[in-house]
Design an enzyme around this catalytic site. Structure first.
Site, mmCIF file in Angstrom:
data_model
loop_
_atom_site.group_PDB
_atom_site.id
_atom_site.type_symbol
_atom_site.label_atom_id
_atom_site.label_comp_id
_atom_site.label_asym_id
_atom_site.label_seq_id
_atom_site.Cartn_x
_atom_site.Cartn_y
_atom_site.Cartn_z
ATOM 1 N N GLU A 1 -5.476 -4.564 10.716
ATOM 2 C CA GLU A 1 -4.458 -3.540 10.916
ATOM 3 C C GLU A 1 -4.755 -2.759 12.192
ATOM 4 O O GLU A 1 -5.569 -1.824 12.179
ATOM 5 C CB GLU A 1 -4.448 -2.575 9.724
ATOM 6 C CG GLU A 1 -4.122 -3.241 8.413
ATOM 7 C CD GLU A 1 -3.516 -2.250 7.438
ATOM 8 O OE1 GLU A 1 -2.439 -2.541 6.924
ATOM 9 O OE2 GLU A 1 -4.105 -1.170 7.218
ATOM 10 N N GLY B 1 2.423 2.578 10.686
ATOM 11 C CA GLY B 1 3.372 3.676 10.487
ATOM 12 C C GLY B 1 4.066 4.125 11.768
ATOM 13 O O GLY B 1 4.693 5.173 11.806
ATOM 14 N N GLU C 1 -6.812 4.899 7.718
ATOM 15 C CA GLU C 1 -6.579 6.324 7.449
ATOM 16 C C GLU C 1 -7.822 6.949 6.823
ATOM 17 O O GLU C 1 -8.134 8.112 7.050
ATOM 18 C CB GLU C 1 -5.338 6.491 6.550
ATOM 19 C CG GLU C 1 -4.064 6.314 7.361
ATOM 20 C CD GLU C 1 -2.890 5.734 6.600
ATOM 21 O OE1 GLU C 1 -2.885 5.779 5.368
ATOM 22 O OE2 GLU C 1 -1.971 5.220 7.269
ATOM 23 N N ASN D 1 0.866 -1.175 0.000
ATOM 24 C CA ASN D 1 0.000 0.000 0.000
ATOM 25 C C ASN D 1 0.910 1.233 0.000
ATOM 26 O O ASN D 1 1.453 1.591 1.034
ATOM 27 C CB ASN D 1 -0.885 -0.044 1.257
ATOM 28 C CG ASN D 1 -1.701 1.222 1.439
ATOM 29 O OD1 ASN D 1 -1.809 2.034 0.518
ATOM 30 N ND2 ASN D 1 -2.278 1.391 2.619
ATOM 31 N N TRP D 2 1.071 1.822 -1.162
ATOM 32 C CA TRP D 2 2.024 2.937 -1.280
ATOM 33 C C TRP D 2 1.517 4.217 -0.626
ATOM 34 O O TRP D 2 2.257 5.166 -0.455
ATOM 35 C CB TRP D 2 2.328 3.226 -2.756
ATOM 36 C CG TRP D 2 3.093 2.149 -3.455
ATOM 37 C CD1 TRP D 2 3.400 0.905 -2.988
ATOM 38 C CD2 TRP D 2 3.680 2.239 -4.755
ATOM 39 N NE1 TRP D 2 4.129 0.210 -3.919
ATOM 40 C CE2 TRP D 2 4.316 1.011 -5.016
ATOM 41 C CE3 TRP D 2 3.717 3.235 -5.739
ATOM 42 C CZ2 TRP D 2 4.990 0.736 -6.209
ATOM 43 C CZ3 TRP D 2 4.376 2.975 -6.928
ATOM 44 C CH2 TRP D 2 5.011 1.741 -7.155
ATOM 45 N N LYS D 3 0.229 4.251 -0.328
ATOM 46 C CA LYS D 3 -0.400 5.462 0.226
ATOM 47 C C LYS D 3 -0.137 6.654 -0.719
ATOM 48 O O LYS D 3 -0.016 6.444 -1.917
ATOM 49 C CB LYS D 3 0.081 5.716 1.650
ATOM 50 C CG LYS D 3 -0.081 4.453 2.519
ATOM 51 C CD LYS D 3 0.069 4.689 3.972
ATOM 52 C CE LYS D 3 -0.117 3.366 4.708
ATOM 53 N NZ LYS D 3 -0.069 3.505 6.152
ATOM 54 N N SER E 1 3.438 -1.814 10.451
ATOM 55 C CA SER E 1 4.884 -1.859 10.704
ATOM 56 C C SER E 1 5.508 -3.227 10.404
ATOM 57 O O SER E 1 6.394 -3.682 11.128
ATOM 58 C CB SER E 1 5.188 -1.418 12.135
ATOM 59 O OG SER E 1 4.759 -0.080 12.332
ATOM 60 N N HIS F 1 -9.451 1.332 4.683
ATOM 61 C CA HIS F 1 -8.193 1.545 5.402
ATOM 62 C C HIS F 1 -8.437 2.511 6.569
ATOM 63 O O HIS F 1 -9.220 3.448 6.451
ATOM 64 C CB HIS F 1 -7.128 2.105 4.451
ATOM 65 C CG HIS F 1 -5.777 2.098 5.083
ATOM 66 N ND1 HIS F 1 -5.371 3.077 5.953
ATOM 67 C CD2 HIS F 1 -4.756 1.201 5.024
ATOM 68 C CE1 HIS F 1 -4.147 2.794 6.385
ATOM 69 N NE2 HIS F 1 -3.753 1.658 5.836
ATOM 70 N N GLY G 1 2.797 -0.975 4.293
ATOM 71 C CA GLY G 1 2.845 0.441 3.947
ATOM 72 C C GLY G 1 4.275 0.869 3.651
ATOM 73 O O GLY G 1 4.814 0.615 2.567
HETATM 74 P P1 PGA Z 1 2.843 0.503 7.646
HETATM 75 O O1 PGA Z 1 1.360 0.704 7.037
HETATM 76 O O2 PGA Z 1 3.364 -0.793 7.106
HETATM 77 O O3 PGA Z 1 3.620 1.699 7.165
HETATM 78 O O4 PGA Z 1 2.696 0.473 9.129
HETATM 79 C C1 PGA Z 1 0.496 -0.376 6.870
HETATM 80 C C2 PGA Z 1 -0.801 0.106 6.263
HETATM 81 O O5 PGA Z 1 -1.280 1.185 6.630
HETATM 82 O O6 PGA Z 1 -1.386 -0.570 5.394
#
Ligand code: PGA
Length: 256
Positions: free
Chosen positions: A171, A177, A101, A11-13, A216, A99, A237
């Site tokens: 998640e 993150g 976010e 997931n590149w965001k 993470s 997600h 991520g």
């Molecule tokens: P992260 O994000 O690996 O940077 O913790 C995971 C995600 O939000 O899908």
């Protein structure tokens, strides 16, 4: 090796750019061979403007590419939205929905997220459906209650499709993150709970559904997580933006 084929999704965001992406695609193409692909299903989800670039760079490989989000409505006057029909038209095979976010920063709720999943499935997309508790919810010891509620609206959608086409991503919001991953045991406990809950809510193929972990994940901790019986890969991520890290995670999924 597990009966369920693991899935590793990047997931590149809101990261990337034409040149940086080229570098990343080149790295993935160089390191991911047929043998690895026979053991792990791989997917990258760049931002919308780069889906065409992903198609061009990955179209002749077995690495799939997908979207990070999709509209909950079919078409029309919805400025800024991207429909499932458009993604299908582009040859996209996957989308992420729900997600954290988007749940926390953009106010997406379970009903909307489930509708996104329904419309994506109707347009031949496969779905990664994200759920997870916040730190506050974990500390108040209501993780299971929160997850049960998130799964409730999704369960009929999951029941109506095949195990291959719908994947749950657990998640924990406090692990995303932050560099603070759930321990393999913590994640396993929740994954097992999710699987049992899906079964109790009438999903006949609950044992075949892949439940991936996100939060993470790095090459260094991936194997310990993926070795757990109910962890079937990861949603990655930050580490998916570095080819070596992402490939390391994919290799761990093949071993796990
Ligand atoms: P992260 O994000 O690996 O940077 O913790 C995971 C995600 O939000 O899908």
């Amino acid at each position: 090796m597990k009966a369920r084929k693991p899935l590793v999704a990047g997931n590149w965001k809101m990261n990337g750019g034409t040149l940086a992406n080229e570098h990343l695609f080149t790295g993935l193409r160089a390191s991911i061979d047929r043998h690895l692909m026979s053991q792990v299903e791989l997917l990258v989800c760049p931002p919308f403007p780069y889906l065409g670039q992903a198609a061009a760079w990955l179209g002749d490989t077995d690495i799939a590419w997908g979207a990070q989000n999709v509209a909950s409505l079919e078409s029309g006057a919805f400025t800024g939205e991207v429909s499932a029909a458009m993604l299908e038209d582009l040859g996209c095979k996957w989308t992420i929905v729900g997600h954290s976010e988007r749940r926390t920063l953009l106010g997406e709720e379970d009903e909307t997220i489930a509708r996104k999943a329904e419309i994506a499935l109707a347009h031949k997309l496969s779905v990664i459906y994200c759920i997870g508790e916040t730190l506050d919810e974990r500390e108040r010891d209501i993780t299971e209650e929160v997850l049960r509620q998130q799964i409730e609206r999704a369960a009929p959608v999951i029941a109506g499709t095949t195990a291959e086409r719908m994947v749950i991503a657990y998640e924990p919001v406090w692990a995303i993150g932050t560099g603070r991953s759930a321990t393999p045991e913590q994640a396993q406990t929740v994954h097992e709970f999710i699987r049992t809950t899906l079964g109790a809510m009438g999903v006949q193929h609950a044992r075949q559904i892949r439940i991936v972990y996100g939060g993470s994940v790095k090459a260094a901790n991936a194997l310990a997580l993926f070795s757990m019986p109910d962890i079937d890969g990861g949603l990655i991520g930050g580490a998916s933006l570095v080819a070596d890290e992402f490939v390391g995670i994919c290799r761990a999924a093949a071993l796990g």
